[in-house]
Write an enzyme that holds these catalytic residues in place. Structure first.
Site, PDB file in Angstrom:
ATOM      1  N   GLY A 145     -26.987  18.482  64.268  1.00 22.89           N
ATOM      2  CA  GLY A 145     -25.572  18.101  64.154  1.00 22.89           C
ATOM      3  C   GLY A 145     -24.813  19.190  63.423  1.00 22.89           C
ATOM      4  N   THR A 163     -21.764   9.156  63.188  1.00 24.01           N
ATOM      5  CA  THR A 163     -22.094   7.723  63.140  1.00 24.01           C
ATOM      6  C   THR A 163     -20.773   6.943  63.190  1.00 24.01           C
ATOM      7  OG1 THR A 163     -22.096   7.919  60.717  1.00 24.01           O
ATOM      8  CG2 THR A 163     -24.234   7.978  61.813  1.00 24.01           C
ATOM      9  N   PRO A 164     -20.081   7.022  64.325  1.00 29.02           N
ATOM     10  CA  PRO A 164     -18.739   6.425  64.404  1.00 29.02           C
ATOM     11  C   PRO A 164     -18.794   4.895  64.416  1.00 29.02           C
ATOM     12  CG  PRO A 164     -19.420   7.180  66.563  1.00 29.02           C
ATOM     13  CD  PRO A 164     -20.495   7.601  65.617  1.00 29.02           C
ATOM     14  N   ASN A 171     -17.020   5.767  49.103  1.00 29.52           N
ATOM     15  CA  ASN A 171     -15.845   5.873  49.972  1.00 29.52           C
ATOM     16  C   ASN A 171     -14.970   4.630  49.861  1.00 29.52           C
ATOM     17  OD1 ASN A 171     -16.241   8.424  50.849  1.00 29.52           O
ATOM     18  ND2 ASN A 171     -16.897   7.905  52.923  1.00 29.52           N
ATOM     19  N   CYS A 202     -13.786   8.966  57.963  1.00 28.20           N
ATOM     20  CA  CYS A 202     -14.803   8.168  57.273  1.00 28.20           C
ATOM     21  C   CYS A 202     -14.332   6.941  56.504  1.00 28.20           C
ATOM     22  CB  CYS A 202     -15.612   9.079  56.359  1.00 28.20           C
ATOM     23  SG  CYS A 202     -16.580  10.257  57.324  1.00 28.20           S
ATOM     24  N   PHE A 232      -4.935  14.810  58.918  1.00 25.62           N
ATOM     25  CA  PHE A 232      -5.003  13.627  58.036  1.00 25.62           C
ATOM     26  C   PHE A 232      -4.812  13.996  56.570  1.00 25.62           C
ATOM     27  CE2 PHE A 232      -9.054  13.306  55.698  1.00 25.62           C
ATOM     28  CZ  PHE A 232      -9.805  14.333  56.261  1.00 25.62           C
ATOM     29  N   ARG A 292       4.474  11.780  52.045  1.00 30.53           N
ATOM     30  CA  ARG A 292       3.460  12.297  51.115  1.00 30.53           C
ATOM     31  C   ARG A 292       4.031  12.529  49.719  1.00 30.53           C
ATOM     32  NH1 ARG A 292      -1.734  11.629  52.808  1.00 30.53           N
ATOM     33  NH2 ARG A 292      -1.754  11.759  55.059  1.00 30.53           N
TER      34      ARG A 292
HETATM   35  P1  NAD Z   1     -19.021  15.557  63.735  1.00 32.39           P
HETATM   36  O1  NAD Z   1     -18.701  14.661  64.880  1.00 32.39           O
HETATM   37  O2  NAD Z   1     -18.086  16.629  63.342  1.00 32.39           O
HETATM   38  O3  NAD Z   1     -20.438  16.259  63.990  1.00 32.39           O
HETATM   39  C1  NAD Z   1     -21.556  15.588  64.481  1.00 32.39           C
HETATM   40  C2  NAD Z   1     -22.247  16.516  65.475  1.00 32.39           C
HETATM   41  O4  NAD Z   1     -23.504  15.935  65.857  1.00 32.39           O
HETATM   42  C3  NAD Z   1     -21.463  16.733  66.767  1.00 32.39           C
HETATM   43  O5  NAD Z   1     -21.173  18.107  66.926  1.00 32.39           O
HETATM   44  C4  NAD Z   1     -22.398  16.207  67.867  1.00 32.39           C
HETATM   45  O6  NAD Z   1     -22.340  16.963  69.062  1.00 32.39           O
HETATM   46  C5  NAD Z   1     -23.743  16.338  67.194  1.00 32.39           C
HETATM   47  N1  NAD Z   1     -24.800  15.524  67.807  1.00 32.39           N
HETATM   48  C6  NAD Z   1     -24.767  14.205  68.128  1.00 32.39           C
HETATM   49  N2  NAD Z   1     -25.963  13.836  68.656  1.00 32.39           N
HETATM   50  C7  NAD Z   1     -26.750  14.932  68.672  1.00 32.39           C
HETATM   51  C8  NAD Z   1     -28.080  15.182  69.088  1.00 32.39           C
HETATM   52  N3  NAD Z   1     -28.849  14.222  69.628  1.00 32.39           N
HETATM   53  N4  NAD Z   1     -28.562  16.430  68.966  1.00 32.39           N
HETATM   54  C9  NAD Z   1     -27.813  17.429  68.445  1.00 32.39           C
HETATM   55  N5  NAD Z   1     -26.546  17.238  68.025  1.00 32.39           N
HETATM   56  C10 NAD Z   1     -26.015  16.006  68.134  1.00 32.39           C
HETATM   57  O7  NAD Z   1     -19.307  14.579  62.503  1.00 32.39           O
HETATM   58  P2  NAD Z   1     -19.154  14.930  60.934  1.00 32.39           P
HETATM   59  O8  NAD Z   1     -17.752  14.764  60.518  1.00 32.39           O
HETATM   60  O9  NAD Z   1     -19.886  16.176  60.650  1.00 32.39           O
HETATM   61  O10 NAD Z   1     -19.959  13.699  60.312  1.00 32.39           O
HETATM   62  C11 NAD Z   1     -21.363  13.612  60.426  1.00 32.39           C
HETATM   63  C12 NAD Z   1     -21.835  12.519  59.493  1.00 32.39           C
HETATM   64  O11 NAD Z   1     -21.521  12.874  58.146  1.00 32.39           O
HETATM   65  C13 NAD Z   1     -21.195  11.156  59.730  1.00 32.39           C
HETATM   66  O12 NAD Z   1     -22.142  10.161  59.487  1.00 32.39           O
HETATM   67  C14 NAD Z   1     -20.106  11.101  58.682  1.00 32.39           C
HETATM   68  O13 NAD Z   1     -19.811   9.777  58.296  1.00 32.39           O
HETATM   69  C15 NAD Z   1     -20.738  11.843  57.527  1.00 32.39           C
HETATM   70  N6  NAD Z   1     -19.788  12.496  56.590  1.00 32.39           N
HETATM   71  C16 NAD Z   1     -18.704  13.162  57.064  1.00 32.39           C
HETATM   72  C17 NAD Z   1     -17.849  13.821  56.175  1.00 32.39           C
HETATM   73  C18 NAD Z   1     -16.634  14.586  56.648  1.00 32.39           C
HETATM   74  O14 NAD Z   1     -15.894  15.085  55.801  1.00 32.39           O
HETATM   75  N7  NAD Z   1     -16.384  14.709  57.931  1.00 32.39           N
HETATM   76  C19 NAD Z   1     -18.146  13.810  54.810  1.00 32.39           C
HETATM   77  C20 NAD Z   1     -19.283  13.126  54.369  1.00 32.39           C
HETATM   78  C21 NAD Z   1     -20.098  12.481  55.283  1.00 32.39           C
HETATM   79  C1  UGA Z   2     -13.495  11.522  51.736  1.00 33.02           C
HETATM   80  C2  UGA Z   2     -14.141  11.519  50.347  1.00 33.02           C
HETATM   81  O1  UGA Z   2     -13.209  12.030  49.404  1.00 33.02           O
HETATM   82  C3  UGA Z   2     -15.414  12.364  50.339  1.00 33.02           C
HETATM   83  O2  UGA Z   2     -16.059  12.241  49.071  1.00 33.02           O
HETATM   84  C4  UGA Z   2     -16.348  11.867  51.443  1.00 33.02           C
HETATM   85  O3  UGA Z   2     -17.506  12.671  51.500  1.00 33.02           O
HETATM   86  C5  UGA Z   2     -15.636  11.913  52.771  1.00 33.02           C
HETATM   87  O4  UGA Z   2     -14.436  11.103  52.702  1.00 33.02           O
HETATM   88  C6  UGA Z   2     -16.445  11.353  53.899  1.00 33.02           C
HETATM   89  O5  UGA Z   2     -17.362  10.581  53.683  1.00 33.02           O
HETATM   90  O6  UGA Z   2     -16.066  11.697  55.012  1.00 33.02           O
HETATM   91  P1  UGA Z   2     -11.938  13.197  53.081  1.00 33.02           P
HETATM   92  O7  UGA Z   2     -11.700  12.006  53.944  1.00 33.02           O
HETATM   93  O8  UGA Z   2     -12.339  14.462  53.725  1.00 33.02           O
HETATM   94  O9  UGA Z   2     -13.075  12.859  52.001  1.00 33.02           O
HETATM   95  O10 UGA Z   2     -10.626  13.514  52.222  1.00 33.02           O
HETATM   96  P2  UGA Z   2      -9.941  12.809  50.953  1.00 33.02           P
HETATM   97  O11 UGA Z   2      -9.472  13.864  50.055  1.00 33.02           O
HETATM   98  O12 UGA Z   2     -10.793  11.750  50.371  1.00 33.02           O
HETATM   99  O13 UGA Z   2      -8.650  12.139  51.596  1.00 33.02           O
HETATM  100  C7  UGA Z   2      -8.758  11.029  52.466  1.00 33.02           C
HETATM  101  C8  UGA Z   2      -7.370  10.513  52.820  1.00 33.02           C
HETATM  102  O14 UGA Z   2      -6.771   9.879  51.696  1.00 33.02           O
HETATM  103  C9  UGA Z   2      -6.384  11.604  53.247  1.00 33.02           C
HETATM  104  O15 UGA Z   2      -5.606  11.126  54.314  1.00 33.02           O
HETATM  105  C10 UGA Z   2      -5.539  11.827  52.012  1.00 33.02           C
HETATM  106  O16 UGA Z   2      -4.265  12.329  52.293  1.00 33.02           O
HETATM  107  C11 UGA Z   2      -5.474  10.405  51.471  1.00 33.02           C
HETATM  108  N1  UGA Z   2      -5.189  10.332  50.016  1.00 33.02           N
HETATM  109  C12 UGA Z   2      -6.062  10.856  49.122  1.00 33.02           C
HETATM  110  C13 UGA Z   2      -4.050   9.652  49.581  1.00 33.02           C
HETATM  111  O17 UGA Z   2      -3.269   9.136  50.397  1.00 33.02           O
HETATM  112  N2  UGA Z   2      -3.815   9.550  48.238  1.00 33.02           N
HETATM  113  C14 UGA Z   2      -4.667  10.080  47.306  1.00 33.02           C
HETATM  114  O18 UGA Z   2      -4.393   9.938  46.096  1.00 33.02           O
HETATM  115  C15 UGA Z   2      -5.816  10.750  47.761  1.00 33.02           C
END
Ligand code: NAD
Ligand code: UGA
Length: 455
Positions: A8, A88-89, A220, A272, A334, A429
């Site tokens: 991934g 993991t949508p 979260n 997320c 976002f 904002r």
């Molecule tokens: P993303 O959709 O950007 O990336 C996931 C990738 O996995 C995709 O590129 C997809 O093609 C790939 N994939 C799916 N099935 C596959 C397979 N069988 N083999 C190889 N590749 C495969 O998702 P993301 O934002 O990176 O999030 C990934 C996970 O991390 C999620 O569970 C999310 O909740 C968590 N997370 C995300 C954030 C964030 O800031 N985006 C922060 C913390 C945790």
């Molecule tokens: C969030 C968490 O902060 C991370 O710790 C976590 O790993 C991640 O989700 C995840 O699991 O994906 P992220 O969504 O990237 O990170 O960004 P944030 O900075 O948390 O902002 C989330 C949303 O809340 C944004 O739309 C931001 O504008 C909004 N926000 C944030 C507010 O409206 N007010 C605030 O005071 C803070």
């Protein structure tokens, strides 16, 4: 430890592995994905996602000990540690649709690992998952009847987009959950030693697997809860003459409450928060914990309400009709410093404006491609414009939906001169100088503040 593989290559897999590769030159890190375009972009040193400082970190290790590939079976076979970082949508079909986590991608990877692992490995859950997913994964691993031992750890990621690199370099904490068995403790120790190369040991927390899995969802949920709490108060402020920023300061200076995540806004977005809270709600519901589920669901309800009432306020203050009026939306991502538009409040706002038949023009420095894709079904009801001045030209209103720094530095006198009058500005904002904008002639509406109106 010689080889790490990460399955991934998205917003988490790419940056996290690039950081490990940068910090541990002696470890070979291979990141794989099904998406050939994504892999090609990473492999060329031009990450497929916009994240400040990311390209430099990738390039520091690319070709040395950081590799990108679509050959997941080979990477699995060679790895000592496998990070699973797939999406993991929220499920969109069947049982738990709209709430539960869609684990199909995760489970496919578990099966792939079982199929291609020819030696003992540590398998790390990096994706955010429902509590007790490790158990399901272990059942799959044990179903093969082979002699290879696959030890499952939970190591959720806490990085936020826009600050991913500093979050990875200096995290508040790293969390590693493992089983209280000899192999579990040994695996936890091995992973801890990787992070300890650049993170102080006291910041690396170890727990059991279930605490680790659940902590991610709860972190979260708590963060989002603070935003919904202050947003609920923003509506009360607008109704009473209190100012939400003054309130945030007044309560945030209490060290027990703290100042962070008290910024009222048009709502939280991102891939997320909503998905993880709904997942928490679903887990509570399936365990029969109705009150727990209802409590957390309210965080999402309040967020939806905040976005809907933003549109309602725009329509109400523009004389109850915006049909045919050009409205410039400044910011679609976002949050600032990312091109990510997943669950962006701008989606709901733009759809709400289009439903009122406004002529919506969207501007954003990094998110226009994603915006176009997300709103393709609206056809000519929305237009896209890179230049904010061009977007604002001839508009009745501006709506600031992302706190990009560049919007603070715009020449608003020039913008005002080119707009229809009366000119409206809706700051979703609270990132602009409302008194100064009012002095220029704008009718300014912000979140949780009194209106600055000339009407
Ligand atoms: P993303 O959709 O950007 O990336 C996931 C990738 O996995 C995709 O590129 C997809 O093609 C790939 N994939 C799916 N099935 C596959 C397979 N069988 N083999 C190889 N590749 C495969 O998702 P993301 O934002 O990176 O999030 C990934 C996970 O991390 C999620 O569970 C999310 O909740 C968590 N997370 C995300 C954030 C964030 O800031 N985006 C922060 C913390 C945790
Ligand atoms: C969030 C968490 O902060 C991370 O710790 C976590 O790993 C991640 O989700 C995840 O699991 O994906 P992220 O969504 O990237 O990170 O960004 P944030 O900075 O948390 O902002 C989330 C949303 O809340 C944004 O739309 C931001 O504008 C909004 N926000 C944030 C507010 O409206 N007010 C605030 O005071 C803070």
């Amino acid at each position: 430890m010689k080889n790490i593989c990460c399955i991934g290559a998205g917003y988490v897999g790419g940056p996290t592995m690039a950081m490990i590769a940068k910090q541990c030159p002696d470890i070979r890190v291979t990141v794989t994905d099904l998406d050939e375009k994504r892999i090609a972009a990473w492999g060329a040193g031009t990450p497929p996602i916009y994240e400040p400082g990311l390209a430099e970190v990738v390039r520091s290790a690319l070709g040395r000990n950081l590799f990108f590939s679509t050959d997941t079976p080979k990477a699995i076979a060679e790895a000592d540690v496998i990070f699973v970082c797939v999406n993991t949508p929220t499920k969109t079909f069947g049982q738990g649709a709209g709430r539960a986590s869609d684990l199909q991608y995760f489970e496919k990877v578990a099966r792939q690992i079982l199929q291609h692992a020819t030696s003992d490995k540590i398998v790390v859950e990096k994706s955010t998952l429902p509590v007790r997913t490790a158990e399901a994964m272990e059942r799959i691993f044990h179903s093969g009847g082979g002699s290879v031992h696959l030890e499952v750890l939970s190591n959720p990621e806490f990085l936020a987009e826009g600050t991913a690199i500093t979050d990875l370099e200096r995290p508040d904490r790293v969390l590693i959950g493992g089983h209280e068995t000899a192999t579990g403790r040994a695996a936890r120790h091995q992973l801890l030693e990787i992070y300890a190369r650049w993170i102080p040991r006291e910041r690396i927390l170890t727990t059991n697997v279930w605490s680790s899995e659940l902590s991610k969802l709860v972190a979260n949920a708590f963060l989002a809860q603070r935003i919904s709490s202050i947003n609920s108060i923003s509506e009360l402020c607008e109704a009473t003459g209190a100012d939400v920023e003054e309130l945030s300061r007044a309560i945030g200076t209490d060290s027990r409450i703290g100042p962070k995540f008290l910024q009222a806004s048009v709502g939280f977005g991102g891939s997320c928060f909503k998905k993880d809270i709904l997942n928490l709600v679903y887990i509570a519901e399936t365990l029969g914990l109705r009150e727990v589920a209802a409590y957390w669901e309210q965080v999402v309800t309040m967020n939806d309400h905040q976005q809907a009432r933003f549109v309602r306020q725009m329509v109400a203050s523009m004389f109850n009709t915006i049909a045919g009026k050009r409205i410039a939306v400044l910011g679609f991502a976002f949050k600032a410093d990312t091109g990510d538009t997943r669950e962006s409040p701008a989606l709901a706002v733009c759809r709400g404006l289009a439903a009122e038949r406004a002529a919506v023009v969207i501007s954003d420095p990094h998110a226009l491609d994603n915006a176009r894709r997300e709103l393709a079904d609206l056809g000519p009801a929305v237009a896209f414009e890179t230049d904010p001045y061009a977007a604002a030209s001839g508009a009745h209103a501006l709506a600031v939906l992302t706190d990009w720094k560049l919007y603070r530095d715009l020449d608003f006198a020039r913008i005002f001169a080119g707009m229809e009058k009366p000119a409206f500005l809706f700051d979703g904002r609270n990132c602009l100088d409302h008194a100064a904008l009012h002095a220029l002639g704008f009718n300014v509406y912000a979140i949780g503040k009194r209106a600055w109106s000339h009407l």
